[in-house]
Design an enzyme around this catalytic site. Structure first.
Site, PDB file in Angstrom:
ATOM      1  N   SER A   1       0.876  -1.173   0.000  1.00 33.09           N
ATOM      2  CA  SER A   1       0.000   0.000   0.000  1.00 33.09           C
ATOM      3  C   SER A   1       0.912   1.222   0.000  1.00 33.09           C
ATOM      4  O   SER A   1       2.088   1.111   0.376  1.00 33.09           O
ATOM      5  CB  SER A   1      -0.845   0.012   1.271  1.00 33.09           C
ATOM      6  OG  SER A   1      -1.451   1.273   1.466  1.00 33.09           O
TER       7      SER A   1
ATOM      8  N   TYR B   1      -2.679  -1.970  10.455  1.00 34.90           N
ATOM      9  CA  TYR B   1      -2.689  -2.092   8.996  1.00 34.90           C
ATOM     10  C   TYR B   1      -1.395  -1.530   8.399  1.00 34.90           C
ATOM     11  O   TYR B   1      -0.731  -2.189   7.583  1.00 34.90           O
ATOM     12  CB  TYR B   1      -3.890  -1.326   8.426  1.00 34.90           C
ATOM     13  CG  TYR B   1      -3.974  -1.356   6.919  1.00 34.90           C
ATOM     14  CD1 TYR B   1      -4.478  -2.473   6.248  1.00 34.90           C
ATOM     15  CD2 TYR B   1      -3.527  -0.277   6.142  1.00 34.90           C
ATOM     16  CE1 TYR B   1      -4.557  -2.505   4.859  1.00 34.90           C
ATOM     17  CE2 TYR B   1      -3.607  -0.309   4.759  1.00 34.90           C
ATOM     18  CZ  TYR B   1      -4.122  -1.421   4.123  1.00 34.90           C
ATOM     19  OH  TYR B   1      -4.176  -1.455   2.748  1.00 34.90           O
TER      20      TYR B   1
ATOM     21  N   LYS C   1       1.617  -3.415   6.269  1.00 36.66           N
ATOM     22  CA  LYS C   1       2.023  -3.084   4.901  1.00 36.66           C
ATOM     23  C   LYS C   1       3.525  -2.786   4.825  1.00 36.66           C
ATOM     24  O   LYS C   1       4.175  -3.087   3.829  1.00 36.66           O
ATOM     25  CB  LYS C   1       1.173  -1.926   4.364  1.00 36.66           C
ATOM     26  CG  LYS C   1      -0.298  -2.316   4.202  1.00 36.66           C
ATOM     27  CD  LYS C   1      -0.461  -3.534   3.288  1.00 36.66           C
ATOM     28  CE  LYS C   1      -1.861  -4.052   3.184  1.00 36.66           C
ATOM     29  NZ  LYS C   1      -1.993  -5.207   2.278  1.00 36.66           N
TER      30      LYS C   1
HETATM   31  N1  LIG Z   1      -8.620  -0.383  -1.782  1.00 34.57           N
HETATM   32  C1  LIG Z   1      -7.601   0.395  -1.508  1.00 34.57           C
HETATM   33  O1  LIG Z   1      -7.716   1.638  -1.550  1.00 34.57           O
HETATM   34  C2  LIG Z   1      -6.250  -0.210  -1.172  1.00 34.57           C
HETATM   35  C3  LIG Z   1      -5.150   0.664  -1.065  1.00 34.57           C
HETATM   36  C4  LIG Z   1      -3.909   0.130  -0.764  1.00 34.57           C
HETATM   37  C5  LIG Z   1      -3.744  -1.246  -0.617  1.00 34.57           C
HETATM   38  N2  LIG Z   1      -4.833  -2.068  -0.734  1.00 34.57           N
HETATM   39  C6  LIG Z   1      -4.608  -3.519  -0.564  1.00 34.57           C
HETATM   40  O2  LIG Z   1      -5.184  -4.216  -1.651  1.00 34.57           O
HETATM   41  C7  LIG Z   1      -5.579  -5.517  -1.218  1.00 34.57           C
HETATM   42  C8  LIG Z   1      -7.015  -5.766  -1.625  1.00 34.57           C
HETATM   43  O3  LIG Z   1      -7.838  -4.880  -0.872  1.00 34.57           O
HETATM   44  P1  LIG Z   1      -9.269  -4.357  -1.348  1.00 34.57           P
HETATM   45  O4  LIG Z   1      -9.285  -2.901  -1.055  1.00 34.57           O
HETATM   46  O5  LIG Z   1      -9.588  -4.850  -2.684  1.00 34.57           O
HETATM   47  O6  LIG Z   1     -10.178  -5.068  -0.206  1.00 34.57           O
HETATM   48  P2  LIG Z   1     -11.629  -5.736  -0.252  1.00 34.57           P
HETATM   49  O7  LIG Z   1     -12.062  -5.790   1.180  1.00 34.57           O
HETATM   50  O8  LIG Z   1     -12.535  -5.078  -1.239  1.00 34.57           O
HETATM   51  O9  LIG Z   1     -11.322  -7.214  -0.787  1.00 34.57           O
HETATM   52  C9  LIG Z   1     -10.505  -8.096  -0.058  1.00 34.57           C
HETATM   53  C10 LIG Z   1     -10.854  -9.530  -0.431  1.00 34.57           C
HETATM   54  O10 LIG Z   1     -10.010 -10.387   0.345  1.00 34.57           O
HETATM   55  C11 LIG Z   1     -10.788 -11.429   0.883  1.00 34.57           C
HETATM   56  N3  LIG Z   1     -10.174 -11.936   2.109  1.00 34.57           N
HETATM   57  C12 LIG Z   1     -10.166 -11.357   3.350  1.00 34.57           C
HETATM   58  N4  LIG Z   1      -9.579 -12.176   4.229  1.00 34.57           N
HETATM   59  C13 LIG Z   1      -9.184 -13.281   3.540  1.00 34.57           C
HETATM   60  C14 LIG Z   1      -8.528 -14.480   3.916  1.00 34.57           C
HETATM   61  N5  LIG Z   1      -8.185 -14.708   5.182  1.00 34.57           N
HETATM   62  N6  LIG Z   1      -8.268 -15.401   2.953  1.00 34.57           N
HETATM   63  C15 LIG Z   1      -8.649 -15.191   1.668  1.00 34.57           C
HETATM   64  N7  LIG Z   1      -9.305 -14.080   1.259  1.00 34.57           N
HETATM   65  C16 LIG Z   1      -9.555 -13.138   2.192  1.00 34.57           C
HETATM   66  C17 LIG Z   1     -12.153 -10.805   1.160  1.00 34.57           C
HETATM   67  O11 LIG Z   1     -13.175 -11.802   1.270  1.00 34.57           O
HETATM   68  C18 LIG Z   1     -12.310  -9.907  -0.067  1.00 34.57           C
HETATM   69  O12 LIG Z   1     -12.932 -10.590  -1.135  1.00 34.57           O
HETATM   70  C19 LIG Z   1      -5.354  -5.567   0.290  1.00 34.57           C
HETATM   71  O13 LIG Z   1      -4.128  -6.208   0.574  1.00 34.57           O
HETATM   72  C20 LIG Z   1      -5.289  -4.096   0.678  1.00 34.57           C
HETATM   73  O14 LIG Z   1      -4.574  -3.881   1.839  1.00 34.57           O
HETATM   74  C21 LIG Z   1      -6.079  -1.587  -0.991  1.00 34.57           C
END
Ligand SMILES: NC(=O)c1ccc[n+]([C@@H]2O[C@H](COP(=O)([O-])OP(=O)(O)OC[C@H]3O[C@@H](n4cnc5c(N)ncnc54)[C@H](O)[C@@H]3O)[C@@H](O)[C@H]2O)c1
Length: 282
Positions: free
Chosen positions: A145, A158, A162
């Protein structure tokens, strides 16, 4: 520079957390635009099947909890036996946590460590040996992130996770180079991307509950500025195809955060009071 189609087209991908947000966007792009077979792994069975139903037979749903090393090992065996060598592994599953650090319950702390840090490690442990042994070029991405190069109050678990993912990925990059394996390792540092992460985030059950929920509200509000998961997926995969190590979705935001951190460390400055890293866009 090679295109995503040239590098990944028609190959096999594994995406964890594929049922929602960035993982779903990646799955749509890889299967829909690049014709990859995608193993869509998610702990949420309904979400994994929904994305497979949406995209057809190129997407294979698998219910896997990345916290469980045996479950991830079983996934790797099944994938290799049934589908052959993995060209692209994306350790994407992740969860958020809000609240002052001293208010976070040990259970919620452990959830972040287990999903965000150990989940990435389990993916590497289960899949890398096969990818190295296959002797064909392959790619492994970990979702860190912009938070991996900064600090944010009320999100300490969190942000800590990261930083750990980025450090783990940097070490993995060096290790793969040390043995001369044809595996390209990348860390993804997204900015705000439309997803369920803030609504699904853990809160606190005691202490300053209001502060944690106020922070959730702020994050849900700035989510308005997020780019779509499909847009994020396309730029992430294009940068992976070019072999970038630091993959970003919001170059200006991430480069500013990197420069600020470099300056902080080089000049031994204590962390400055927090201003939203998205302030420029607000
Ligand atoms: N959305 C953002 O703005 C953002 C920014 C920076 C980093 N990220 C990173 O991107 C990645 C995806 O995040 P997102 O925003 O799409 O989140 P999200 O909550 O929309 O999706 C996450 C998915 O992971 C699944 N999940 C959760 N725990 C799990 C487990 N134990 N085993 C398997 N699957 C599991 C959930 O069911 C969900 O489908 C994460 O690592 C997050 O930290 C997201």
């Amino acid at each position: 520079m090679p295109t995503a189609q040239e590098v990944f087209g028609g190959g096999l991908a594994v995406v964890t957390g594929a049922g929602a947000g960035i993982g779903a966007g990646l799955t749509r792009h890889l299967a829909g635009d690049l014709g990859m077979t995608v193993i869509a792994a998610d702990v949420d069975a309904e979400a994994a099947h929904r994305i497979a139903d949406e995209l057809g037979e190129r997407v294979v749903p698998r219910v896997v909890d990345v916290r469980d090393p045996d479950a991830v090992d079983r996934l790797a065996c099944l994938v290799t036996d049934e589908f052959g060598p993995v060209r692209l592994l994306i350790n994407n599953a992740g969860v958020e946590q809000f609240g002052y650090l001293w208010d976070v319950s040990p259970v919620n702390w452990q959830r972040v460590v287990d999903v965000n840090i150990s989940g990435v490690f389990h993916g590497i442990r289960a899949f890398l040996p096969g990818m190295i042994a296959a002797g064909q070029r392959s790619h492994v991405l970990a979702l860190a992130s912009v938070g991996a190069v900064t600090s944010v109050p009320l999100q300490a678990p969190y942000i800590m996770s990261k930083h750990a993912v980025l450090a783990m990925t940097e070490c993995l990059h060096q290790e793969v180079a040390e043995i001369g394996a044809d595996v390209v390792v990348s860390a993804v540092l997204p900015g705000l991307v439309e997803s369920d992460i803030f609504s699904a985030a853990g809160g606190v059950e005691s202490g300053d509950i209001a502060a944690a929920e106020e922070h959730r509200k702020t994050m849900l509000a700035i989510r308005e500025q997020a780019i779509s998961a499909d847009e994020a997926a396309e730029t992430i995969v294009a940068q992976a195809a070019r072999g970038e190590f630091y993959i970003v979705t919001h170059p200006e935001v991430v480069h500013a955060a990197m420069a600020a951190r470099a300056d902080q460390l080089a000049n031994h400055r204590a962390p400055a009071p927090h201003r939203s890293r998205f302030a420029a866009a607000e």
